[in-house]
Design an enzyme around this catalytic site. Structure first.
Site, PDB file in Angstrom:
ATOM      1  N   TYR A 129       0.814  -1.215   0.000  1.00 44.31           N
ATOM      2  CA  TYR A 129       0.000   0.000   0.000  1.00 44.31           C
ATOM      3  C   TYR A 129       0.847   1.264   0.000  1.00 44.31           C
ATOM      4  O   TYR A 129       0.368   2.343   0.326  1.00 44.31           O
ATOM      5  CB  TYR A 129      -0.944   0.012   1.207  1.00 44.31           C
ATOM      6  CG  TYR A 129      -2.097  -0.938   1.054  1.00 44.31           C
ATOM      7  CD1 TYR A 129      -1.886  -2.307   1.018  1.00 44.31           C
ATOM      8  CD2 TYR A 129      -3.403  -0.469   0.933  1.00 44.31           C
ATOM      9  CE1 TYR A 129      -2.947  -3.185   0.874  1.00 44.31           C
ATOM     10  CE2 TYR A 129      -4.465  -1.344   0.789  1.00 44.31           C
ATOM     11  CZ  TYR A 129      -4.222  -2.703   0.766  1.00 44.31           C
ATOM     12  OH  TYR A 129      -5.280  -3.567   0.626  1.00 44.31           O
ATOM     13  N   LYS A 176       4.087 -15.052   3.633  1.00 46.11           N
ATOM     14  CA  LYS A 176       4.393 -15.879   2.462  1.00 46.11           C
ATOM     15  C   LYS A 176       5.899 -15.792   2.257  1.00 46.11           C
ATOM     16  O   LYS A 176       6.387 -15.460   1.177  1.00 46.11           O
ATOM     17  CB  LYS A 176       3.610 -15.347   1.250  1.00 46.11           C
ATOM     18  CG  LYS A 176       3.640 -16.234   0.018  1.00 46.11           C
ATOM     19  CD  LYS A 176       2.716 -17.415   0.125  1.00 46.11           C
ATOM     20  CE  LYS A 176       2.948 -18.363  -1.037  1.00 46.11           C
ATOM     21  NZ  LYS A 176       2.103 -19.569  -0.974  1.00 46.11           N
ATOM     22  N   ASP A 209      -1.700 -18.984   2.569  1.00 39.65           N
ATOM     23  CA  ASP A 209      -2.654 -19.880   1.870  1.00 39.65           C
ATOM     24  C   ASP A 209      -3.169 -20.958   2.827  1.00 39.65           C
ATOM     25  O   ASP A 209      -4.370 -21.236   2.890  1.00 39.65           O
ATOM     26  CB  ASP A 209      -2.045 -20.476   0.592  1.00 39.65           C
ATOM     27  CG  ASP A 209      -0.586 -20.854   0.737  1.00 39.65           C
ATOM     28  OD1 ASP A 209       0.025 -20.544   1.779  1.00 39.65           O
ATOM     29  OD2 ASP A 209      -0.045 -21.474  -0.191  1.00 39.65           O
ATOM     30  N   ASP A 233      -5.789  -6.998   4.948  1.00 34.88           N
ATOM     31  CA  ASP A 233      -6.995  -6.535   4.261  1.00 34.88           C
ATOM     32  C   ASP A 233      -7.877  -7.733   3.919  1.00 34.88           C
ATOM     33  O   ASP A 233      -9.079  -7.752   4.193  1.00 34.88           O
ATOM     34  CB  ASP A 233      -6.556  -5.790   2.986  1.00 34.88           C
ATOM     35  CG  ASP A 233      -7.739  -5.200   2.238  1.00 34.88           C
ATOM     36  OD1 ASP A 233      -8.734  -4.832   2.896  1.00 34.88           O
ATOM     37  OD2 ASP A 233      -7.657  -5.107   1.004  1.00 34.88           O
ATOM     38  N   ASP A 237     -11.396  -9.371   6.206  1.00 31.29           N
ATOM     39  CA  ASP A 237     -12.724  -9.491   5.576  1.00 31.29           C
ATOM     40  C   ASP A 237     -13.203 -10.938   5.589  1.00 31.29           C
ATOM     41  O   ASP A 237     -14.389 -11.210   5.800  1.00 31.29           O
ATOM     42  CB  ASP A 237     -12.697  -8.967   4.135  1.00 31.29           C
ATOM     43  CG  ASP A 237     -13.135  -7.508   4.058  1.00 31.29           C
ATOM     44  OD1 ASP A 237     -12.917  -6.788   5.051  1.00 31.29           O
ATOM     45  OD2 ASP A 237     -13.684  -7.097   3.020  1.00 31.29           O
TER      46      ASP A 237
END
Ligand code: ATP
Ligand code: MG
Length: 338
Positions: A129, A176, A209, A233, A237
């Site tokens: 971001y 990751k 994952d 983010d 959600d």
């Protein structure tokens, strides 16, 4: 009474769309519960303030800086050029470095799981971001993911401190690093360093994952999750979805120097604005987070219980939860449960 304390000043941004209606609901519930908060209300301006380059005035930012605590409704950034988005302005100007979202099953509101009780903590200032994107040559673009030791240590420190002070047992760092070896590798290294200072908290590292699969199969496996911006983010959600969606999920942004700006996760919902239909639960539970931050624990617990009991009873629910109550009827029911 004898123990009544001087009121604490807090900034309130009712925001746009359904914002003013759900902010009214918070004010009503706080009145009914006798919460010693004095609101300083600030609305988003209609002109760009050159000092902030956005529709937020300098005075409204100063109000949060001074009070160190606030509650924010949804804000729809006006379309047009030459200004910064409202959320970006708040994040940058107040240095809101961590976004905290508790996700717990609401008793009486049936979803696939009834034992979700986790906290996601998202790094909020860098990662993907950073806004550093450009074209290298025609047909090839590049985006820079920035991870710094300073921001990673800061958010990791917040996560472990949160775990310790909220009776949590475990912190999972989501990453990751097998692919993003340098960036996520540094993030993990910082989390490990902080973990060493908290031997009473179990620390683990989970690849993103795998984390997604575990969350949808058995969310009870997790306690506190800390992660870089983009993963946060997405995962936050996903977790909101596990407990029933946008109308229910609160959050709180933590800034440098202990600023706390609580806000609902959802947007301004222009489709139902002004119709007395919005579910105020997300903003109410955000205000409960604000009260806990201020150590007004009894008030926080009382209000939270009243919300949960009202929803569980099932007599008064807003349309998004399958009921037919208006915002004001639902709010009144909560006040009656206090
Ligand atoms: P914004 O541009 O401000 O994000 P949006 O159109 O994306 O607004 P959201 O607020 O993100 O709207 O909401 C998406 C959907 O969820 C809409 O249909 C909206 O009515 C519904 N919704 C969101 N929040 C609530 C709420 N608190 N109560 C009831 N419905 C809600
Ligand atoms: Mg939206």
């Amino acid at each position: 009474g004898f123990c009544s304390q001087a009121p604490i000043r807090a900034t309130l941004f009712p925001g746009d769309g359904i914002g003013p209606e759900i902010a009214d609901s918070v004010k009503e519930v706080f009145n009914a519960a006798d919460v010693p908060i004095e609101w300083e209300e600030h609305y988003v301006g209609t002109e760009i303030d050159p000092r902030t380059q956005s529709f937020l005035t300098w005075e409204s930012l100063e109000s949060v800086r001074r009070n160190r605590v606030g509650l924010k409704g949804p804000m729809a950034t006006p379309i047009g050029k030459g200004h910064r988005s409202l959320n970006l302005t708040l994040r940058k100007e107040l240095n809101l470095y961590a976004n905290v979202r508790p996700c717990y099953s609401l008793p009486g509101y049936k979803t696939r799981y009834d034992d979700v009780d986790l906290i996601t903590i998202r790094e909020n200032t860098e990662g993907e971001y950073s806004g550093l994107e450009h074209q290298v040559v025609r047909g090839v673009v590049e985006s820079l993911k920035i991870i710094t030791r300073q921001a990673s240590l800061r958010v990791a420190e917040y996560a472990f401190h949160y775990a310790k002070t909220h009776g949590r047992q475990r912190v999972s760092a989501i990453h990751k690093a097998n692919i993003m070896q340098k960036t996520d590798g540094l993030f993990l290294k910082c989390c490990r360093e902080v973990a060493e200072k908290y031997p009473e908290i179990t620390y683990e590292e989970v690849v993103i994952d795998n984390c997604c699969m575990m969350l949808v199969k058995n969310p009870a496996l997790f306690d506190v999750l800390v992660m870089p911006n983009l993963y946060g983010d997405i995962i936050s959600d996903l977790c909101a979805g596990l407990i029933g969606g946008l109308g229910l999920t609160p959050s709180c942004n933590i800034g440098e120097g202990g600023i706390a700006l609580a806000e609902a996760v959802h947007g301004s919902a222009p489709d139902i604005a002004g119709k007395n239909l919005a579910n105020p639960t997300a903003l109410l539970l955000s205000s409960v987070m604000m009260l806990r931050h201020l150590n007004l624990t009894d008030k926080a617990t009382r209000i939270q219980d009243a919300i949960i009991n009202t929803i569980a009873e099932g007599k008064y629910r807003t349309a998004d939860l399958g009921g037919s109550s208006t915002t004001s009827e639902f709010t009144k029911a909560i006040c009656d449960h206090l």
